[in-house]
Design a protein around this motif. Structure first.
Motif, PDB file in Angstrom:
ATOM      1  N   PRO A 109       0.767  -1.351   0.103  1.00 54.02           N
ATOM      2  CA  PRO A 109      -0.105   0.004  -0.076  1.00 54.02           C
ATOM      3  C   PRO A 109       0.677   1.116   0.118  1.00 54.02           C
ATOM      4  N   PHE A 110       1.939   1.225   0.494  1.00 57.73           N
ATOM      5  CA  PHE A 110       2.969   2.449   0.614  1.00 57.73           C
ATOM      6  C   PHE A 110       4.204   2.077   0.107  1.00 57.73           C
ATOM      7  N   LYS A 111       4.673   3.005  -0.851  1.00 52.06           N
ATOM      8  CA  LYS A 111       6.121   2.913  -1.421  1.00 52.06           C
ATOM      9  C   LYS A 111       6.756   4.092  -1.061  1.00 52.06           C
ATOM     10  N   LEU A 112       8.064   3.896  -0.640  1.00 48.08           N
ATOM     11  CA  LEU A 112       8.745   5.084   0.009  1.00 48.08           C
ATOM     12  C   LEU A 112      10.230   5.019  -0.770  1.00 48.08           C
ATOM     13  N   LEU A 113      10.640   6.226  -1.403  1.00 47.05           N
ATOM     14  CA  LEU A 113      11.844   6.260  -1.926  1.00 47.05           C
ATOM     15  C   LEU A 113      12.999   6.841  -1.122  1.00 47.05           C
ATOM     16  N   VAL A 114      13.957   6.104  -0.983  1.00 47.14           N
ATOM     17  CA  VAL A 114      15.148   6.482  -0.096  1.00 47.14           C
ATOM     18  C   VAL A 114      16.547   6.525  -0.683  1.00 47.14           C
ATOM     19  N   ILE A 115      17.051   7.718  -0.684  1.00 41.45           N
ATOM     20  CA  ILE A 115      18.257   8.060  -1.049  1.00 41.45           C
ATOM     21  C   ILE A 115      19.353   7.718  -0.101  1.00 41.45           C
ATOM     22  N   THR A 116      20.259   7.043  -0.081  1.00 40.24           N
ATOM     23  CA  THR A 116      21.129   6.410   1.076  1.00 40.24           C
ATOM     24  C   THR A 116      22.531   7.132   0.870  1.00 40.24           C
ATOM     25  N   GLU A 148       9.316  10.375   0.080  1.00 38.69           N
ATOM     26  CA  GLU A 148      10.848  10.187  -0.253  1.00 38.69           C
ATOM     27  C   GLU A 148      11.524  10.794   0.942  1.00 38.69           C
ATOM     28  N   LEU A 149      12.561  10.243   1.113  1.00 35.35           N
ATOM     29  CA  LEU A 149      13.513  10.601   2.283  1.00 35.35           C
ATOM     30  C   LEU A 149      15.073  10.254   1.859  1.00 35.35           C
ATOM     31  N   VAL A 150      15.915  11.302   2.321  1.00 33.89           N
ATOM     32  CA  VAL A 150      17.456  11.100   2.196  1.00 33.89           C
ATOM     33  C   VAL A 150      17.800  10.909   3.447  1.00 33.89           C
ATOM     34  N   VAL A 151      18.740   9.718   3.717  1.00 36.47           N
ATOM     35  CA  VAL A 151      19.235   9.243   5.001  1.00 36.47           C
ATOM     36  C   VAL A 151      20.569   9.113   4.815  1.00 36.47           C
ATOM     37  N   SER A 152      21.227   8.851   5.970  1.00 39.57           N
ATOM     38  CA  SER A 152      22.631   8.565   5.968  1.00 39.57           C
ATOM     39  C   SER A 152      22.503   7.486   7.297  1.00 39.57           C
ATOM     40  N   ALA A 153      22.545   6.297   7.312  1.00 39.00           N
ATOM     41  CA  ALA A 153      22.195   5.208   7.937  1.00 39.00           C
ATOM     42  C   ALA A 153      23.658   5.265   8.981  1.00 39.00           C
ATOM     43  N   LYS A 154      24.866   5.301   8.211  1.00 35.70           N
ATOM     44  CA  LYS A 154      25.880   5.333   8.930  1.00 35.70           C
ATOM     45  C   LYS A 154      26.235   6.440  10.047  1.00 35.70           C
TER      46      LYS A 154
END
Length: 340
Positions: A157-164, A190-196
């Motif tokens: 139902p929900f699709k998220l674009l993630v820039i890592t 959409e979301l921009v992340v830095s998991a590190k």
């Protein structure tokens, strides 16, 4: 982003950010802040699954570990490090979020590659949220387009674009990646992340949690992953092989835990076999006077002891199994076969 959408984006002062995160947001611009809808009921408990999908080495396992707050999934610079689906169970106030790490989608060259693709694509059919990860440091290409088609076809139902990996790219590069990724298909957010660096990891979990259905907990509170102890240990051993011998032995390695026992309450004993495809690879992993296998064992034992909170004895052997990656029976015995 439309004017109406911009009105829904939270102001920076409304977010719980430290100074470093505020500085990163200032550089990346308003598109870096994704927004989540309000929940329908403050008392309702939400639970469900989010699948992390994307090309190899886009940071799926690193994001899973960041969400979990500890190392559960192995990571390495080697593509296709993840071979098995892993679920990390994250309990939050009013919500149980299950993050599903999947093998990187790629053009398969053998039976193992085909099974890994089946594992990853199979998760798209049975999750509540699909998070499509794009590496900020690498141009969007045909491989990403291929993955995007499967994401679009998913019934989630929900699709998220993630820039890592935002910490490794310049802000203008991140914005270019965001624009290129948007063209791959329709996304709900959409979301921009830095998991590190931990940047926007909480925001990722907030967004996903808000789009999970209402329902009971799927897993008990004391369960942080659905992988068996043997599988976790095997993965930690394989990670040390990849990190120490990745130039010489890239994808030919598998690990079997032959025995796991607790001779004492605070001490476990593990016997494991490292499989390779050629005698030359075996020689590399053993090393001069056993130096390489000793190093691999020492590093793996530290992760095992951290994971179990006990001292550990680890007995490692190396065995040649020619072309095991093309042997469906061997793939099945190692647990790499996709579920039907």
């Amino acid at each position: 982003m439309s004017e109406e959408e911009r009105m829904d984006v939270p102001e920076e002062d409304e977010l719980d950010l430290d100074e470093e995160e505020r500085a990163m947001l200032a550089e990346l611009g308003p598109e870096a802040i994704a927004h989540a809808p309000a929940t329908e009921s403050e008392d309702g408990f939400r639970s469900g699954f989010v699948a992390l999908v994307g090309r190899p080495s886009v940071g799926k396992s690193t994001l899973l570990n960041a969400c979990a707050g500890e190392k559960i999934a192995i990571t390495s610079p080697v593509a296709q490090t993840t071979r098995k689906r892993m679920r990390a169970v994250i309990n939050r106030p009013g919500c149980q979020l299950v993050v599903v790490d999947t093998p990187g989608l790629h053009k398969p060259k053998d039976a193992l590659g085909k099974e890994l693709n089946k594992v990853a694509l199979g998760e798209l059919a049975d999750v509540d949220v699909v998070a499509f990860l794009i590496d900020a440091t690498k141009p969007v290409g045909r491989g990403d387009e291929w993955v995007a088609k499967h994401v679009e076809a998913s019934k989630a139902p929900f699709k998220l674009l993630v820039i890592t990996k935002a910490d490794k790219a310049k802000p203008e590069t991140v914005q270019e990646q965001l624009a290129s990724a948007r063209a791959l298909g329709p996304f709900d957010d959409e979301l921009v992340v830095s998991a590190k660096e931990g940047f926007n990891v909480d925001a990722f979990m907030d967004i996903v949690s808000a789009h999970l259905p209402y329902g009971p907990k799927w897993f008990p509170d004391d369960m942080d992953t659905d992988m068996s102890d043997e599988d976790l240990i095997a993965e930690f051993i394989r990670e040390k092989v990849l990190l120490n011998a990745r130039q010489e032995v890239p994808h030919s390695v598998a690990v079997k835990v032959e025995d796991l026992s607790w001779p004492k309450k605070d001490h476990l004993s593990v016997t494991a076999t490292i499989l390779v495809e050629r005698e030359g690879q075996k020689a590399i992993l053993i090393g001069r006077k056993g130096s390489m296998i000793k190093k691999i064992g020492t590093e793996a034992r530290k992760d095992i002891e951290r994971l179990f909170g006990a001292s550990a004895y680890l007995d490692l052997k190396v065995r040649v199994q020619p072309e095991w990656r093309r042997d469906q029976n061997e793939i099945r015995s190692l647990g790499y076969e996709a579920e039907e």
